[in-house]
Motif scaffolding. Sequence first.
Motif, short mmCIF file in Angstrom:
data_model
loop_
_atom_site.label_atom_id
_atom_site.label_comp_id
_atom_site.label_asym_id
_atom_site.label_seq_id
_atom_site.Cartn_x
_atom_site.Cartn_y
_atom_site.Cartn_z
N LEU A 89 50.53 17.06 62.74
CA LEU A 89 51.93 16.66 62.62
C LEU A 89 52.24 16.14 61.22
CD1 LEU A 89 52.41 14.87 66.07
CD2 LEU A 89 53.25 17.13 65.40
N TYR A 90 51.28 15.45 60.65
CA TYR A 90 51.47 14.94 59.28
C TYR A 90 51.65 16.11 58.31
CZ TYR A 90 50.33 12.71 54.83
OH TYR A 90 50.36 12.27 53.54
N ASN A 91 50.81 17.09 58.50
CA ASN A 91 50.92 18.26 57.62
C ASN A 91 52.21 19.03 57.87
OD1 ASN A 91 48.48 17.78 56.37
ND2 ASN A 91 47.31 19.01 57.84
N LEU A 92 52.64 19.03 59.13
CA LEU A 92 53.89 19.72 59.45
C LEU A 92 55.06 19.07 58.73
CD1 LEU A 92 54.18 20.60 63.25
CD2 LEU A 92 54.19 22.15 61.31
N ARG A 93 55.05 17.78 58.78
CA ARG A 93 56.15 17.07 58.14
C ARG A 93 56.07 17.24 56.62
NH1 ARG A 93 55.49 13.27 62.47
NH2 ARG A 93 53.88 12.14 61.33
N LYS A 94 54.85 17.22 56.12
CA LYS A 94 54.65 17.29 54.67
C LYS A 94 55.01 18.67 54.14
CE LYS A 94 51.16 15.88 51.31
NZ LYS A 94 49.72 15.58 51.13
N GLU A 95 54.63 19.64 54.86
CA GLU A 95 54.87 21.02 54.40
C GLU A 95 55.58 21.80 55.50
OE1 GLU A 95 51.40 22.94 52.73
OE2 GLU A 95 50.39 21.01 52.82
N SER A 96 56.87 21.71 55.52
CA SER A 96 57.62 22.38 56.57
C SER A 96 57.46 23.89 56.47
CB SER A 96 59.10 22.01 56.49
OG SER A 96 59.58 22.34 55.20
N ALA A 97 57.28 24.36 55.26
CA ALA A 97 57.12 25.80 55.07
C ALA A 97 55.85 26.29 55.75
CB ALA A 97 57.08 26.13 53.60
N ARG A 98 54.86 25.44 55.74
CA ARG A 98 53.57 25.87 56.27
C ARG A 98 53.67 26.16 57.78
NH1 ARG A 98 47.79 22.99 55.02
NH2 ARG A 98 46.55 24.45 56.24
N SER A 99 54.49 25.37 58.44
CA SER A 99 54.60 25.56 59.89
C SER A 99 55.09 26.96 60.24
CB SER A 99 55.54 24.51 60.49
OG SER A 99 56.84 24.71 60.00
N LYS A 100 55.99 27.47 59.34
CA LYS A 100 56.48 28.83 59.60
C LYS A 100 55.34 29.84 59.50
CE LYS A 100 61.13 27.82 58.02
NZ LYS A 100 62.08 27.96 56.92
N ILE A 101 54.51 29.59 58.48
CA ILE A 101 53.37 30.50 58.31
C ILE A 101 52.47 30.42 59.53
CG2 ILE A 101 51.31 30.95 56.93
CD1 ILE A 101 52.89 29.70 54.54
N ILE A 102 52.25 29.21 59.98
CA ILE A 102 51.36 29.01 61.13
C ILE A 102 51.92 29.70 62.37
CG2 ILE A 102 50.45 27.26 62.70
CD1 ILE A 102 50.46 25.40 60.16
N GLU A 103 53.22 29.50 62.58
CA GLU A 103 53.82 30.14 63.75
C GLU A 103 53.70 31.65 63.67
OE1 GLU A 103 57.79 28.86 64.44
OE2 GLU A 103 57.21 26.75 64.51
N CYS A 104 53.89 32.14 62.45
CA CYS A 104 53.78 33.58 62.25
C CYS A 104 52.37 34.05 62.61
CB CYS A 104 54.09 33.91 60.79
SG CYS A 104 53.99 35.65 60.42
N ASP A 105 51.36 33.30 62.11
CA ASP A 105 49.98 33.64 62.43
C ASP A 105 49.73 33.60 63.92
OD1 ASP A 105 49.34 34.03 59.88
OD2 ASP A 105 48.33 32.11 59.55
N CYS A 106 50.33 32.57 64.50
CA CYS A 106 50.10 32.35 65.93
C CYS A 106 50.57 33.55 66.74
CB CYS A 106 50.84 31.09 66.36
SG CYS A 106 50.57 30.63 68.05
N ASN A 107 51.71 34.10 66.34
CA ASN A 107 52.27 35.20 67.12
C ASN A 107 51.67 36.56 66.77
OD1 ASN A 107 53.99 33.56 68.59
ND2 ASN A 107 55.50 33.55 66.91
N GLU A 108 51.27 36.68 65.53
CA GLU A 108 50.84 38.02 65.10
C GLU A 108 49.34 38.25 65.26
OE1 GLU A 108 52.20 38.64 61.15
OE2 GLU A 108 54.31 38.58 61.73
N ASN A 109 48.56 37.21 65.04
CA ASN A 109 47.12 37.43 64.95
C ASN A 109 46.32 36.72 66.04
OD1 ASN A 109 47.46 38.92 62.55
ND2 ASN A 109 47.67 37.00 61.44
#
Lengths: 194, 396
Positions: A89-109
């Motif tokens: 959660l700390y990283n999510l708040r710190k890097e909001s852009a990263r969460s999008k990447i993570i979600e993308c990874d989550c759905n695609e890979n």
Amino acid sequence: MKNYELYSDKELVGLLRKKHPVCNNAFNILYGRYRKKLFSYCLFLCGNRDYASDLFQEAWIKFDASAKKGTEIEKPLPYLISISRKAYLYNLRKESARSKIIECDCNENLEDIIDYSSNENDIEKKELMNLIKTAVGNLDEHYREAFVLKRFDELTYGEMSEICGETVDCMKTRVSRATSMVKDYLKEYIKELI
Amino acid sequence: MNSDETLIDLINNVLPEAERQKMIAGLAGSKVLRDDLSVLIKMEHGIKLNKEDIAEPEEVSAALFNKLGYNAIPAVPEGNVPASRFNLSVVLSLASSLILLVTVLLFVEINKDTVPNQKFINHLAAGFENTANTIGNKIIAQKSSVKPETKNDFAADRNTIPPKKKKYIASGINPGQDKTNSGNGVDSAGLTVLVPDDTNTVPSNEPEFTEIELKDNMIDNSIPVEIAIPDNLPVLSISEEQPAIKGESIIDDFSLEFGLSQGYYINTSGIKGTAFAPYENTAFTIYYDFSRFFSLGLSFSRDIFRIDNVDYRPDSYGIAMSFSGQESAGFAPAGNIFIGVNEPGALLKINTGVSYRASPNISLFLGLGFQDFFHLSNNFKDSKKIGLVFSIKYSF
């Protein structure tokens, strides 16, 4: 040599303050007990294998440091999960852009996330495993977390509520809805497997 | 509790009895519930499979333990049935091959034994023939204590002797000269020999040895004085043959070897080598010496290997083959190869060096050793070591 397998979690955490090789043996036992559950949580939480590995390592390092400082830890798994979750959660708040990447990874890979390099050759079982992780991966974050904590990590609702900072009833509802959603997702495919 | 939760509890067999009965009754009357149950059973099964399968990468564990300053103790792999099956099948295959090989070798060895024994019997027969003692110019044929059937065997044996050879042996004797001789004569050593009759056959009912008068010129090197024969003089002397018979004990072909080795890793990153720890690098082997230079054996080896900062202490079982060359002043070039299996995978050892025979039964070996440990579970990995090897071998 003592059989540390018979020790309780609390006793083993206490032994982490001892010298080598006692602390080494204690850590090995605790690590063996909870490594899979913690990694499952991290993996389903962030959906990215490398990121999950970072969270996983961070949790163990902080856990060991806390134990060495003398912190009373009765239930290592909820403690470890809490550390991972806070870091996530700390990283999510710190890097909001990263969460999008993570979600993308989550759905695609998702198929690449889980290690299937075991000796399991049964295609049907692999299909079922893929279906489960896809279904869980498609859940909203809160539901996914609740589902994984309950079904994969086998925590009690009380432990879950402490980790997530929600009420027990809220956690029950999330688990129930998550289960229903996973079931509905599986229903479409399950007839082919039966 | 909603129906899904109740069904999951039913699947996991944690539902209280009252609710269980109620749910079973509900299932009997509702197709929707039955469909949900089948889906949830699959879901629980899928979750279980995923739980067993999801694991952190090994390099993550290695890095974590490294950061924390711990050494990972390898646990017995959970549900690693295929690996166990692999090991079991390999062990059985190796054991079967070894038993077959040892059986063949023993068979060959036993058959080999029958050849010298046959030679011995023939020699024994000749010994019976040659027990005639000379006194002056007389040949006194000593009555043999050999059983009649043995005599017949000897007689049969004589029948197989080629006539030309007999003529050579009996040179200087006129076959028809002395009827009482029945074709028998003496060789240059004064021993009784047989000469075939005109038909090249020897009567099977060989007459008893009798006192024979010999002509003066018949034997050039006969003993001129009468020799007193003690009563207790052994009839047969087979001292030269005895060692060959006694030395054929099967246990003599076996030997035991105990070895220690200490290696330094040559391929794994972050490994600086290990301190000397003899009890973690040991080998015990029972050898069967199937030839002068080669031995084959069953071996147990306990070693320590490191892969990605994880220490493995596999107990390996396998076969070993050793070579020991021609000795010179007790020293000989030597070497051995070990191939074995263990819980995580397999182990190969190749040692070469010099052996020294400290006593007739004990030899020492010192050499260089190469060891390769193969981890055959999820991901193939190996750890190589090279170092010194010492062993002591006791031969029975």
